[in-house]
Design an enzyme around this catalytic site. Structure first.
Site, PDB file in Angstrom:
ATOM      1  N   ASP A   1       0.812  -1.208   0.000  1.00 29.19           N
ATOM      2  CA  ASP A   1       0.000   0.000   0.000  1.00 29.19           C
ATOM      3  C   ASP A   1       0.852   1.268   0.000  1.00 29.19           C
TER       4      ASP A   1
ATOM      5  N   CYS B   1     -15.171 -12.765 -14.033  1.00 26.73           N
ATOM      6  CA  CYS B   1     -16.500 -12.496 -13.468  1.00 26.73           C
ATOM      7  C   CYS B   1     -17.633 -13.018 -14.357  1.00 26.73           C
TER       8      CYS B   1
ATOM      9  N   CYS C   1     -21.674 -11.810 -14.698  1.00 25.52           N
ATOM     10  CA  CYS C   1     -22.125 -11.114 -13.477  1.00 25.52           C
ATOM     11  C   CYS C   1     -21.697  -9.652 -13.500  1.00 25.52           C
TER      12      CYS C   1
ATOM     13  N   CYS D   1     -21.958  -5.845  -9.039  1.00 25.31           N
ATOM     14  CA  CYS D   1     -21.252  -4.725  -8.393  1.00 25.31           C
ATOM     15  C   CYS D   1     -21.524  -3.417  -9.135  1.00 25.31           C
TER      16      CYS D   1
ATOM     17  N   CYS E   1     -23.395  -0.276  -7.043  1.00 22.81           N
ATOM     18  CA  CYS E   1     -22.625   0.880  -6.546  1.00 22.81           C
ATOM     19  C   CYS E   1     -23.587   2.049  -6.322  1.00 22.81           C
TER      20      CYS E   1
ATOM     21  N   CYS F   1     -16.547   7.559  -6.345  1.00 24.11           N
ATOM     22  CA  CYS F   1     -16.411   6.411  -5.443  1.00 24.11           C
ATOM     23  C   CYS F   1     -16.452   6.898  -3.996  1.00 24.11           C
TER      24      CYS F   1
ATOM     25  N   CYS G   1     -15.849   2.133   1.622  1.00 24.35           N
ATOM     26  CA  CYS G   1     -17.180   1.666   1.223  1.00 24.35           C
ATOM     27  C   CYS G   1     -17.000   0.251   0.699  1.00 24.35           C
TER      28      CYS G   1
ATOM     29  N   CYS H   1     -19.548  -2.600  -3.306  1.00 23.06           N
ATOM     30  CA  CYS H   1     -19.248  -3.375  -4.529  1.00 23.06           C
ATOM     31  C   CYS H   1     -18.627  -4.725  -4.190  1.00 23.06           C
TER      32      CYS H   1
ATOM     33  N   CYS I   1     -20.898  -9.006  -4.155  1.00 25.22           N
ATOM     34  CA  CYS I   1     -20.179  -9.983  -4.995  1.00 25.22           C
ATOM     35  C   CYS I   1     -20.418 -11.409  -4.497  1.00 25.22           C
TER      36      CYS I   1
HETATM   37  C1  B12 Z   1      -5.800   4.801  -5.376  1.00 21.66           C
HETATM   38  C2  B12 Z   1      -6.398   3.641  -4.638  1.00 21.66           C
HETATM   39  C3  B12 Z   1      -7.766   3.666  -4.387  1.00 21.66           C
HETATM   40  C4  B12 Z   1      -8.678   4.716  -4.976  1.00 21.66           C
HETATM   41  C5  B12 Z   1      -8.968   4.368  -6.441  1.00 21.66           C
HETATM   42  C6  B12 Z   1      -9.326   2.893  -6.662  1.00 21.66           C
HETATM   43  C7  B12 Z   1      -9.121   2.391  -8.070  1.00 21.66           C
HETATM   44  N1  B12 Z   1     -10.058   1.615  -8.538  1.00 21.66           N
HETATM   45  O1  B12 Z   1      -8.120   2.651  -8.710  1.00 21.66           O
HETATM   46  C8  B12 Z   1      -9.899   4.650  -4.021  1.00 21.66           C
HETATM   47  C9  B12 Z   1      -9.691   5.625  -2.867  1.00 21.66           C
HETATM   48  C10 B12 Z   1     -11.238   4.937  -4.656  1.00 21.66           C
HETATM   49  C11 B12 Z   1      -9.742   3.227  -3.504  1.00 21.66           C
HETATM   50  C12 B12 Z   1     -10.791   2.487  -3.025  1.00 21.66           C
HETATM   51  C13 B12 Z   1     -10.657   1.185  -2.571  1.00 21.66           C
HETATM   52  N2  B12 Z   1      -9.512   0.528  -2.352  1.00 21.66           N
HETATM   53 CO1  B12 Z   1      -7.790   1.190  -2.891  1.00 21.66          CO
HETATM   54  N3  B12 Z   1      -6.053   1.617  -3.465  1.00 21.66           N
HETATM   55  C14 B12 Z   1      -5.601   2.577  -4.195  1.00 21.66           C
HETATM   56  C15 B12 Z   1      -4.097   2.410  -4.433  1.00 21.66           C
HETATM   57  C16 B12 Z   1      -3.350   3.379  -3.502  1.00 21.66           C
HETATM   58  C17 B12 Z   1      -3.673   2.611  -5.887  1.00 21.66           C
HETATM   59  C18 B12 Z   1      -4.578   1.914  -6.915  1.00 21.66           C
HETATM   60  C19 B12 Z   1      -4.231   2.258  -8.317  1.00 21.66           C
HETATM   61  O2  B12 Z   1      -3.078   2.415  -8.681  1.00 21.66           O
HETATM   62  N4  B12 Z   1      -5.250   2.400  -9.150  1.00 21.66           N
HETATM   63  C20 B12 Z   1      -5.056   2.684 -10.535  1.00 21.66           C
HETATM   64  C21 B12 Z   1      -5.570   1.541 -11.410  1.00 21.66           C
HETATM   65  C22 B12 Z   1      -5.271   1.863 -12.856  1.00 21.66           C
HETATM   66  O3  B12 Z   1      -4.860   0.389 -11.077  1.00 21.66           O
HETATM   67  P1  B12 Z   1      -5.407  -0.865 -10.256  1.00 21.66           P
HETATM   68  O4  B12 Z   1      -6.858  -0.937 -10.138  1.00 21.66           O
HETATM   69  O5  B12 Z   1      -4.637  -0.901  -8.974  1.00 21.66           O
HETATM   70  O6  B12 Z   1      -4.807  -1.988 -11.179  1.00 21.66           O
HETATM   71  C23 B12 Z   1      -5.545  -2.676 -12.142  1.00 21.66           C
HETATM   72  C24 B12 Z   1      -5.867  -1.975 -13.379  1.00 21.66           C
HETATM   73  O7  B12 Z   1      -4.790  -1.188 -13.736  1.00 21.66           O
HETATM   74  C25 B12 Z   1      -6.031  -3.154 -14.304  1.00 21.66           C
HETATM   75  N5  B12 Z   1      -5.710  -2.819 -15.657  1.00 21.66           N
HETATM   76  C26 B12 Z   1      -4.498  -2.774 -16.234  1.00 21.66           C
HETATM   77  N6  B12 Z   1      -4.653  -2.416 -17.509  1.00 21.66           N
HETATM   78  C27 B12 Z   1      -5.965  -2.277 -17.732  1.00 21.66           C
HETATM   79  C28 B12 Z   1      -6.639  -1.912 -18.862  1.00 21.66           C
HETATM   80  C29 B12 Z   1      -8.045  -1.804 -18.775  1.00 21.66           C
HETATM   81  C30 B12 Z   1      -8.773  -1.380 -20.006  1.00 21.66           C
HETATM   82  C31 B12 Z   1      -8.738  -2.087 -17.571  1.00 21.66           C
HETATM   83  C32 B12 Z   1     -10.221  -2.015 -17.491  1.00 21.66           C
HETATM   84  C33 B12 Z   1      -8.023  -2.438 -16.422  1.00 21.66           C
HETATM   85  C34 B12 Z   1      -6.635  -2.523 -16.546  1.00 21.66           C
HETATM   86  O8  B12 Z   1      -5.167  -4.164 -13.853  1.00 21.66           O
HETATM   87  C35 B12 Z   1      -4.662  -3.768 -12.607  1.00 21.66           C
HETATM   88  C36 B12 Z   1      -4.707  -4.928 -11.691  1.00 21.66           C
HETATM   89  O9  B12 Z   1      -6.032  -5.279 -11.383  1.00 21.66           O
HETATM   90  C37 B12 Z   1      -3.884   0.909  -4.021  1.00 21.66           C
HETATM   91  C38 B12 Z   1      -2.562   0.612  -3.307  1.00 21.66           C
HETATM   92  C39 B12 Z   1      -1.438   0.432  -4.288  1.00 21.66           C
HETATM   93  N7  B12 Z   1      -0.296   0.957  -3.959  1.00 21.66           N
HETATM   94  O10 B12 Z   1      -1.610  -0.176  -5.328  1.00 21.66           O
HETATM   95  C40 B12 Z   1      -5.088   0.612  -3.091  1.00 21.66           C
HETATM   96  C41 B12 Z   1      -5.790  -0.727  -3.256  1.00 21.66           C
HETATM   97  C42 B12 Z   1      -6.009  -0.977  -4.723  1.00 21.66           C
HETATM   98  N8  B12 Z   1      -7.067  -0.511  -2.618  1.00 21.66           N
HETATM   99  C43 B12 Z   1      -7.521  -1.520  -1.975  1.00 21.66           C
HETATM  100  C44 B12 Z   1      -8.771  -1.545  -1.309  1.00 21.66           C
HETATM  101  C45 B12 Z   1      -8.970  -2.624  -0.248  1.00 21.66           C
HETATM  102  C46 B12 Z   1      -9.747  -0.599  -1.627  1.00 21.66           C
HETATM  103  C47 B12 Z   1     -11.231  -0.630  -1.214  1.00 21.66           C
HETATM  104  C48 B12 Z   1     -11.864  -2.015  -1.268  1.00 21.66           C
HETATM  105  C49 B12 Z   1     -11.331  -0.037   0.207  1.00 21.66           C
HETATM  106  C50 B12 Z   1     -12.760   0.185   0.710  1.00 21.66           C
HETATM  107  N9  B12 Z   1     -13.420  -0.813   1.192  1.00 21.66           N
HETATM  108  O11 B12 Z   1     -13.217   1.292   0.684  1.00 21.66           O
HETATM  109  C51 B12 Z   1     -11.855   0.345  -2.234  1.00 21.66           C
HETATM  110  C52 B12 Z   1     -12.340  -0.377  -3.484  1.00 21.66           C
HETATM  111  C53 B12 Z   1     -12.865   0.578  -4.531  1.00 21.66           C
HETATM  112  C54 B12 Z   1     -12.834  -0.077  -5.895  1.00 21.66           C
HETATM  113  N10 B12 Z   1     -13.948  -0.685  -6.276  1.00 21.66           N
HETATM  114  O12 B12 Z   1     -11.807  -0.042  -6.570  1.00 21.66           O
HETATM  115  C55 B12 Z   1      -6.566  -2.706  -2.067  1.00 21.66           C
HETATM  116  C56 B12 Z   1      -7.053  -3.722  -3.116  1.00 21.66           C
HETATM  117  C57 B12 Z   1      -7.623  -4.985  -2.529  1.00 21.66           C
HETATM  118  C58 B12 Z   1      -8.131  -5.901  -3.607  1.00 21.66           C
HETATM  119  N11 B12 Z   1      -8.558  -7.068  -3.186  1.00 21.66           N
HETATM  120  O13 B12 Z   1      -8.151  -5.580  -4.774  1.00 21.66           O
HETATM  121  C59 B12 Z   1      -5.231  -1.981  -2.493  1.00 21.66           C
HETATM  122  C60 B12 Z   1      -4.304  -2.818  -3.367  1.00 21.66           C
HETATM  123  C61 B12 Z   1      -4.515  -1.596  -1.194  1.00 21.66           C
HETATM  124  C62 B12 Z   1      -3.740  -2.766  -0.613  1.00 21.66           C
HETATM  125  N12 B12 Z   1      -2.418  -2.689  -0.619  1.00 21.66           N
HETATM  126  O14 B12 Z   1      -4.321  -3.738  -0.203  1.00 21.66           O
HETATM  127  N13 B12 Z   1      -8.462   2.788  -3.630  1.00 21.66           N
END
Ligand code: B12
Length: 373
Positions: A136, A190, A193, A196, A200, A216, A242, A245, A249
């Site tokens: 994180d 998924c 389904c 989520c 939301c 969000c 929150c 979502c 699931c």
């Molecule tokens: C910023 C952040 C948030 C933001 C934005 C979330 C988001 N969706 O990006 C906010 C504050 C909203 C948030 C909320 C939550 N978060 Co958060 N968050 C982060 C953080 C710091 C960075 C995430 C990030 O880089 N996002 C940017 C996107 C682009 O990347 P990603 O979703 O991580 O990665 C995926 C996509 O890139 C995808 N991808 C790659 N290429 C492509 C191309 C396409 C077209 C698509 C569709 C996808 C895709 O593949 C990647 C792997 O799945 C990480 C910690 C970390 N250092 O990684 C925790 C992290 C992702 N969060 C986490 C958690 C627990 C949550 C919440 C569940 C907390 C809660 N209960 O409120 C919610 C879930 C919300 C949700 N539905 O996503 C966990 C994830 C747990 C898990 N099982 O996935 C993390 C990893 C923290 C941790 N170290 O445990 N979070």
């Protein structure tokens, strides 16, 4: 100097690490290379361009850095990724005078995870390897690492879902120079389904797996500043995170009640947040991300929770709102004004109407225009 292990030794070594991880309470452990996460970088940049990051920094600040593990450790060869379960809340009706806290924030699960990964990292170091725990932090995209390390799949709710368990996990990695066999990627997805997406409360999942942080609730309650009006009602009693979502699931739904973690923080009374001193709040919630480390944002959220409580007769809530309408901070007064309007406290609304700061008085003007008072 460490000696390159041959393949069989590598497999044995991974099994040793994996057994240790299970012993330390981790649900899953996997290995991937330390190569850059090229697609994730493109995706982060795309989301930034579209504004979907809502101004967040974290991994968005420097996409190259957060997707290039070798920027953490130049000699890195592998990422050993682990997942720690954050027991899901029981599906029961929330208490109206208790705030809602997302499962991952009810205890300092990140410390538990980091400690477990540190034990493994120490073992690696004792055996002559370099190892650094990253969980994180801004320097690594944890989900992308977990997916490539075969921990789970990228769910439509944006989370990593572990087969048979769902997404109730926090994720972290050990960046290391040892080379280990790479874990196979999970093939599940998924399917059709999309519960989520439909569940939301604010429509924040704009495409499968893509969250608009500006909508969000998890971000809205963390972000600094005023909470936009259109989302306040949907926030309900939540003050941190929150889970909607994830709650909807179906993956790993069985067994959720069994593992329910009875934790006091889950039922934290809203009054305590509004009555506590700054230091007390910062200490109590020390593991939370609180914008600017300013407890005003927790109080802001608590005022929204009161406004959503429907507790029109609650004397304690009314007197707290009165107190907050006299608070020197206009941000808190404006949210107290909103809550007073929602609960129909006429005298308090009059107090807000006469406030010298337009941030506060305009709450009343807006409500009058909308016909809600
Ligand atoms: C910023 C952040 C948030 C933001 C934005 C979330 C988001 N969706 O990006 C906010 C504050 C909203 C948030 C909320 C939550 N978060 Co958060 N968050 C982060 C953080 C710091 C960075 C995430 C990030 O880089 N996002 C940017 C996107 C682009 O990347 P990603 O979703 O991580 O990665 C995926 C996509 O890139 C995808 N991808 C790659 N290429 C492509 C191309 C396409 C077209 C698509 C569709 C996808 C895709 O593949 C990647 C792997 O799945 C990480 C910690 C970390 N250092 O990684 C925790 C992290 C992702 N969060 C986490 C958690 C627990 C949550 C919440 C569940 C907390 C809660 N209960 O409120 C919610 C879930 C919300 C949700 N539905 O996503 C966990 C994830 C747990 C898990 N099982 O996935 C993390 C990893 C923290 C941790 N170290 O445990 N979070």
């Amino acid at each position: 100097m460490s000696v390159e292990p041959n393949n069989n030794l590598k497999v044995d070594y991974f099994e040793k690490i994996s057994d240790l991880a299970t012993h330390l309470g981790l649900t899953a452990l996997g290995v991937t290379s330390a190569e850059p996460f090229v697609e994730t970088r493109t995706e982060i940049e795309r989301r930034k361009e579209l504004g979907l990051h809502g101004g967040m920094q974290f991994t968005f600040r420097n996409p190259k850095r957060s997707t290039t593990p070798k920027m953490i450790m130049g000699e890195a060869n592998s990422l050993i990724v682990g997942a720690l379960r954050t027991p899901a809340p029981r599906l029961e009706k929330a208490n109206t005078d208790a705030v809602r806290i997302a499962a991952y924030a009810r205890k300092d699960y990140y410390s538990v995870l980091r400690n477990a990964l540190s034990v493994i990292a120490e073992m690696l170091k004792k055996d002559g390897w370099k190892a650094q725990v990253v969980a994180d932090e801004n320097s690594l995209v944890d989900r992308a690492a977990a997916i490539r390390a075969g921990i789970g799949w990228h769910g439509k709710n944006g989370n990593v879902l572990i087969p048979g368990h769902g997404s109730w996990f926090v994720l972290g990695s050990i960046v290391t120079n040892i080379e280990l066999p790479h874990s196979e990627k999970v093939q599940q997805d998924c399917g059709v389904c999309k519960r989520c997406i439909d569940a939301c409360p604010t429509g924040a999942i704009i495409e499968p797996g893509v969250v608009d942080a500006r909508k969000c609730i998890a971000w809205l309650v963390q972000a600094p500043g005023i909470i936009p009006h259109e989302y306040r009602e949907s926030i309900g009693q939540r003050i941190y995170g929150c889970d909607d979502c994830q709650e909807i699931c179906p993956e790993g739904r069985e067994g959720r009640d069994v593992e329910f973690d009875q934790d006091v923080e889950a039922d934290y009374p809203v009054e305590q947040i509004l009555e506590a001193e700054d230091e007390e709040l910062l200490e109590r919630f020390s593991s939370w991300y609180i914008a600017e480390r300013n407890p005003r944002y927790l109080r802001r959220n608590a005022l929204v929770a009161i406004g959503n409580s429907n507790e029109t007769e609650n004397i304690a809530f009314k007197s707290l709102l009165n107190r907050y309408l006299l608070n020197p901070d206009p941000l808190l007064r404006s949210h107290a004004a909103w809550a007073s309007i929602r609960l129909g406290h006429k005298e308090l609304v009059d107090l807000a109407k006469n406030d010298s700061d337009p941030l506060v008085s305009e709450e009343v003007v807006l409500a009058e225009l909308e016909g809600s008072i």
